[in-house]
Design an enzyme around this catalytic site. Sequence first.
Site, PDB file in Angstrom:
ATOM      1  N   ASP A  29      37.984  43.545  41.106  1.00  0.00           N
ATOM      2  CA  ASP A  29      38.080  43.302  39.675  1.00  0.00           C
ATOM      3  C   ASP A  29      36.813  42.602  39.186  1.00  0.00           C
ATOM      4  O   ASP A  29      36.290  41.696  39.844  1.00  0.00           O
ATOM      5  CB  ASP A  29      39.315  42.442  39.362  1.00  0.00           C
ATOM      6  CG  ASP A  29      39.677  42.491  37.889  1.00  0.00           C
ATOM      7  OD1 ASP A  29      40.702  43.106  37.551  1.00  0.00           O
ATOM      8  OD2 ASP A  29      38.937  41.904  37.065  1.00  0.00           O
ATOM      9  N   ILE A  30      36.329  43.011  38.029  1.00  0.00           N
ATOM     10  CA  ILE A  30      35.080  42.468  37.491  1.00  0.00           C
ATOM     11  C   ILE A  30      35.248  41.020  37.021  1.00  0.00           C
ATOM     12  O   ILE A  30      34.255  40.283  36.909  1.00  0.00           O
ATOM     13  CB  ILE A  30      34.583  43.377  36.339  1.00  0.00           C
ATOM     14  CG1 ILE A  30      33.078  43.225  36.131  1.00  0.00           C
ATOM     15  CG2 ILE A  30      35.360  43.143  35.056  1.00  0.00           C
ATOM     16  CD1 ILE A  30      32.485  44.323  35.251  1.00  0.00           C
ATOM     17  N   ASN A  86      50.722  45.949  35.188  1.00  0.00           N
ATOM     18  CA  ASN A  86      51.013  45.610  33.799  1.00  0.00           C
ATOM     19  C   ASN A  86      51.264  46.878  32.990  1.00  0.00           C
ATOM     20  O   ASN A  86      50.606  47.899  33.228  1.00  0.00           O
ATOM     21  CB  ASN A  86      49.845  44.839  33.194  1.00  0.00           C
ATOM     22  CG  ASN A  86      49.645  43.471  33.840  1.00  0.00           C
ATOM     23  OD1 ASN A  86      50.618  42.785  34.129  1.00  0.00           O
ATOM     24  ND2 ASN A  86      48.402  43.094  34.075  1.00  0.00           N
ATOM     25  N   GLU A  94      45.406  46.150  29.633  1.00  0.00           N
ATOM     26  CA  GLU A  94      44.160  46.311  28.875  1.00  0.00           C
ATOM     27  C   GLU A  94      43.507  47.662  29.118  1.00  0.00           C
ATOM     28  O   GLU A  94      42.831  48.192  28.233  1.00  0.00           O
ATOM     29  CB  GLU A  94      43.166  45.206  29.253  1.00  0.00           C
ATOM     30  CG  GLU A  94      43.632  43.811  28.839  1.00  0.00           C
ATOM     31  CD  GLU A  94      42.722  42.715  29.358  1.00  0.00           C
ATOM     32  OE1 GLU A  94      41.802  43.018  30.153  1.00  0.00           O
ATOM     33  OE2 GLU A  94      42.948  41.561  28.974  1.00  0.00           O
ATOM     34  N   VAL A  95      43.669  48.179  30.316  1.00  0.00           N
ATOM     35  CA  VAL A  95      43.057  49.466  30.658  1.00  0.00           C
ATOM     36  C   VAL A  95      44.188  50.465  30.895  1.00  0.00           C
ATOM     37  O   VAL A  95      45.030  50.263  31.780  1.00  0.00           O
ATOM     38  CB  VAL A  95      42.158  49.349  31.907  1.00  0.00           C
ATOM     39  CG1 VAL A  95      41.555  50.707  32.238  1.00  0.00           C
ATOM     40  CG2 VAL A  95      41.054  48.311  31.688  1.00  0.00           C
ATOM     41  N   HIS A  99      47.154  50.971  37.203  1.00  0.00           N
ATOM     42  CA  HIS A  99      46.482  50.319  38.318  1.00  0.00           C
ATOM     43  C   HIS A  99      47.359  49.205  38.869  1.00  0.00           C
ATOM     44  O   HIS A  99      48.133  48.590  38.139  1.00  0.00           O
ATOM     45  CB  HIS A  99      45.120  49.758  37.900  1.00  0.00           C
ATOM     46  CG  HIS A  99      45.157  48.925  36.659  1.00  0.00           C
ATOM     47  ND1 HIS A  99      45.197  49.485  35.402  1.00  0.00           N
ATOM     48  CD2 HIS A  99      45.181  47.583  36.483  1.00  0.00           C
ATOM     49  CE1 HIS A  99      45.227  48.518  34.503  1.00  0.00           C
ATOM     50  NE2 HIS A  99      45.227  47.352  35.122  1.00  0.00           N
ATOM     51  N   MET A 100      47.204  48.969  40.151  1.00  0.00           N
ATOM     52  CA  MET A 100      47.878  47.868  40.825  1.00  0.00           C
ATOM     53  C   MET A 100      46.837  46.795  41.125  1.00  0.00           C
ATOM     54  O   MET A 100      45.795  47.084  41.713  1.00  0.00           O
ATOM     55  CB  MET A 100      48.512  48.379  42.119  1.00  0.00           C
ATOM     56  CG  MET A 100      49.156  47.292  42.964  1.00  0.00           C
ATOM     57  SD  MET A 100      49.788  47.978  44.508  1.00  0.00           S
ATOM     58  CE  MET A 100      51.346  48.683  43.948  1.00  0.00           C
TER      59      MET A 100
HETATM   60  P1  AMP Z   1      45.198  45.084  33.004  1.00  0.00           P
HETATM   61  O1  AMP Z   1      45.247  43.906  32.075  1.00  0.00           O
HETATM   62  O2  AMP Z   1      46.343  45.122  33.969  1.00  0.00           O
HETATM   63  O3  AMP Z   1      45.003  46.389  32.251  1.00  0.00           O
HETATM   64  O4  AMP Z   1      43.930  44.837  33.912  1.00  0.00           O
HETATM   65  C1  AMP Z   1      42.689  45.421  33.703  1.00  0.00           C
HETATM   66  C2  AMP Z   1      41.742  44.783  34.683  1.00  0.00           C
HETATM   67  O5  AMP Z   1      40.586  45.598  34.771  1.00  0.00           O
HETATM   68  C3  AMP Z   1      41.281  43.386  34.282  1.00  0.00           C
HETATM   69  O6  AMP Z   1      41.648  42.465  35.308  1.00  0.00           O
HETATM   70  C4  AMP Z   1      39.776  43.539  34.139  1.00  0.00           C
HETATM   71  O7  AMP Z   1      39.070  42.408  34.573  1.00  0.00           O
HETATM   72  C5  AMP Z   1      39.490  44.751  35.003  1.00  0.00           C
HETATM   73  N1  AMP Z   1      38.299  45.507  34.663  1.00  0.00           N
HETATM   74  C6  AMP Z   1      37.938  45.965  33.442  1.00  0.00           C
HETATM   75  N2  AMP Z   1      36.776  46.648  33.529  1.00  0.00           N
HETATM   76  C7  AMP Z   1      36.419  46.641  34.831  1.00  0.00           C
HETATM   77  C8  AMP Z   1      35.316  47.171  35.566  1.00  0.00           C
HETATM   78  N3  AMP Z   1      34.354  47.871  34.962  1.00  0.00           N
HETATM   79  N4  AMP Z   1      35.272  46.962  36.904  1.00  0.00           N
HETATM   80  C9  AMP Z   1      36.227  46.252  37.521  1.00  0.00           C
HETATM   81  N5  AMP Z   1      37.300  45.729  36.884  1.00  0.00           N
HETATM   82  C10 AMP Z   1      37.386  45.915  35.568  1.00  0.00           C
END
Ligand code: AMP
Length: 115
Positions: A29-30, A86, A94-95, A99-100
């Site tokens: 995770d970034i 989530n 957020e994305v 994803h897990m």
């Molecule tokens: P969620 O809130 O479950 O959708 O988590 C999305 C996650 O993606 C967050 O923890 C972000 O920090 C992570 N994230 C977003 N962009 C990137 C990226 N380019 N590389 C790695 N992790 C990312």
Amino acid sequence: MSTIFSKIIAREIPADIVYEDELVLAFRDIAPQAPVHILIIPKKEIPTANDVKAADEAVLGRLFTVAARIARDEGIAQNGYRLIVNCNEDGGQEVFHLHMHILGGRSLGPMLAKK
Ligand code: AMP
């Protein structure tokens, strides 16, 4: 709608990839929330947990077998860790590419933040 995770799968943007096979990809995770914070994603675009189908059961099961493998490789299996998926707004997603999260390396405290 494709997301930034599709670009990571396609190697259009960089990521610290720790595991890949024909069904899933895992990368750090970034913005890590724990010493180990890795995302495991299906290569197939499934936007949210609401969109999973019976036909996705193989890839969804793979998320867990890869999580166990990563936990072992990262040295957090014995002490323990947390797996999080989530979904949508209340879940804090957020994305919109399912994803897990695998989080560990310290005691993670209560499962949910207090209101
Ligand atoms: P969620 O809130 O479950 O959708 O988590 C999305 C996650 O993606 C967050 O923890 C972000 O920090 C992570 N994230 C977003 N962009 C990137 C990226 N380019 N590389 C790695 N992790 C990312």
